[in-house]
Design a protein around this motif. Structure first.
Motif, PDB file in Angstrom:
ATOM      1  N   GLY A   1       0.803  -1.211   0.000  1.00 31.79           N
ATOM      2  CA  GLY A   1       0.000   0.000   0.000  1.00 31.79           C
ATOM      3  C   GLY A   1       0.837   1.262   0.000  1.00 31.79           C
ATOM      4  O   GLY A   1       2.054   1.221   0.222  1.00 31.79           O
ATOM      5  N   PRO A   2       0.185   2.417  -0.235  1.00 31.87           N
ATOM      6  CA  PRO A   2       0.920   3.684  -0.378  1.00 31.87           C
ATOM      7  C   PRO A   2       1.666   4.108   0.883  1.00 31.87           C
ATOM      8  O   PRO A   2       2.687   4.787   0.797  1.00 31.87           O
ATOM      9  N   GLY A   3       1.193   3.717   2.049  1.00 31.71           N
ATOM     10  CA  GLY A   3       1.849   4.110   3.285  1.00 31.71           C
ATOM     11  C   GLY A   3       3.238   3.524   3.449  1.00 31.71           C
ATOM     12  O   GLY A   3       4.067   4.074   4.190  1.00 31.71           O
ATOM     13  N   ALA A   4       3.501   2.426   2.758  1.00 27.21           N
ATOM     14  CA  ALA A   4       4.801   1.756   2.880  1.00 27.21           C
ATOM     15  C   ALA A   4       5.809   2.267   1.863  1.00 27.21           C
ATOM     16  O   ALA A   4       6.983   1.876   1.904  1.00 27.21           O
ATOM     17  N   LEU A   5       5.370   3.132   0.964  1.00 26.43           N
ATOM     18  CA  LEU A   5       6.238   3.555  -0.126  1.00 26.43           C
ATOM     19  C   LEU A   5       7.154   4.693   0.324  1.00 26.43           C
ATOM     20  O   LEU A   5       6.691   5.785   0.674  1.00 26.43           O
ATOM     21  N   SER A   6       8.435   4.431   0.343  1.00 28.25           N
ATOM     22  CA  SER A   6       9.448   5.441   0.695  1.00 28.25           C
ATOM     23  C   SER A   6      10.675   5.175  -0.157  1.00 28.25           C
ATOM     24  O   SER A   6      10.811   4.104  -0.764  1.00 28.25           O
ATOM     25  N   GLY A   7      11.578   6.150  -0.198  1.00 27.78           N
ATOM     26  CA  GLY A   7      12.809   5.961  -0.958  1.00 27.78           C
ATOM     27  C   GLY A   7      13.584   4.758  -0.465  1.00 27.78           C
ATOM     28  O   GLY A   7      14.102   3.967  -1.259  1.00 27.78           O
ATOM     29  N   ARG A   8      13.662   4.596   0.845  1.00 29.75           N
ATOM     30  CA  ARG A   8      14.396   3.468   1.412  1.00 29.75           C
ATOM     31  C   ARG A   8      13.727   2.132   1.058  1.00 29.75           C
ATOM     32  O   ARG A   8      14.400   1.163   0.714  1.00 29.75           O
TER      33      ARG A   8
END
Length: 199
Positions: free
Chosen positions: A27-34
């Motif tokens: 989901g979108p909440g887990a999306l980060s550069g890392r």
């Protein structure tokens, strides 16, 4: 490991593929550069070697990943004259419920400023984001030319109503609901009632 010396297009593809996997899976909440670089198996700084910030990465990622769905929707007018009008419209609408298009919709909804950034990155009208409306309208116009849809049908209005109905279903019903396609079929039936002259 950072794939030093690999052409930028390959790096972009690697990072976009990784972002898609994270987005669909978590989901979108887990999306980060890392999270993206970890999924891609490369150094954290690689993403920022090619994108000024994470928001621009996301904007280019969404634009890149909506194109396959847009390309598939663009084939819908070619189905005019075959099958049924309601069946063809339903098939087109359910493309928007597949995992990647759905995940991209959720991402844009979760990050409202992203849409503005996408316009900035694209510097154009981004027809991919209107692919559903355009495809449904073109399809209905093609059916009008064949006499299978009433000649006075406002194809653009019906197309907009159909896309809006699908978005409302996505907002108000779980995507794994067993009868989601059935709900779309019912919406299509209501929208084209009295318009289709040969079903």
């Amino acid at each position: 490991m950072s794939p030093r010396g690999v052409p930028m297009t390959d790096v972009r593809r690697q990072l976009f593929d990784a972002a898609e996997r994270v987005l669909v899976r978590e989901g979108p909440g887990a999306l980060s550069g890392r999270a993206v670089t970890r999924e891609a198996g490369c150094a954290t700084g690689l993403l920022y070697n090619h994108f000024p910030d994470f928001d621009e990465f996301l904007a280019e990622f969404v634009l890149d990943r909506v194109r396959p769905t847009a390309d598939r929707l663009a084939l819908l007018p070619g189905r005019a004259g075959a099958g049924t009008v309601s069946g063809n419209l339903t098939d087109g609408a359910t493309l928007l419920l597949e995992p990647t298009p759905l995940a991209l919709t959720n991402l844009v909804r979760a990050r409202p400023p992203l849409l503005h950034r996408m316009h900035t990155v694209a510097r154009e009208e981004m027809p991919e984001l209107h692919a559903g409306e355009a495809a449904f309208a073109d399809y209905l116009d093609a059916e009008k030319a064949l006499g299978r849809v009433a000649a006075d049908t406002d194809a653009e209005a019906v197309a907009l109503a159909l896309v809006g109905a699908v978005h409302q279903l996505l907002l108000s019903h779980p995507v794994d609901e067993p009868d989601l396609r059935g709900r779309i079929e019912r919406v299509v039936t209501v929208l084209i009632k009295g318009l289709a002259t040969a079903e």
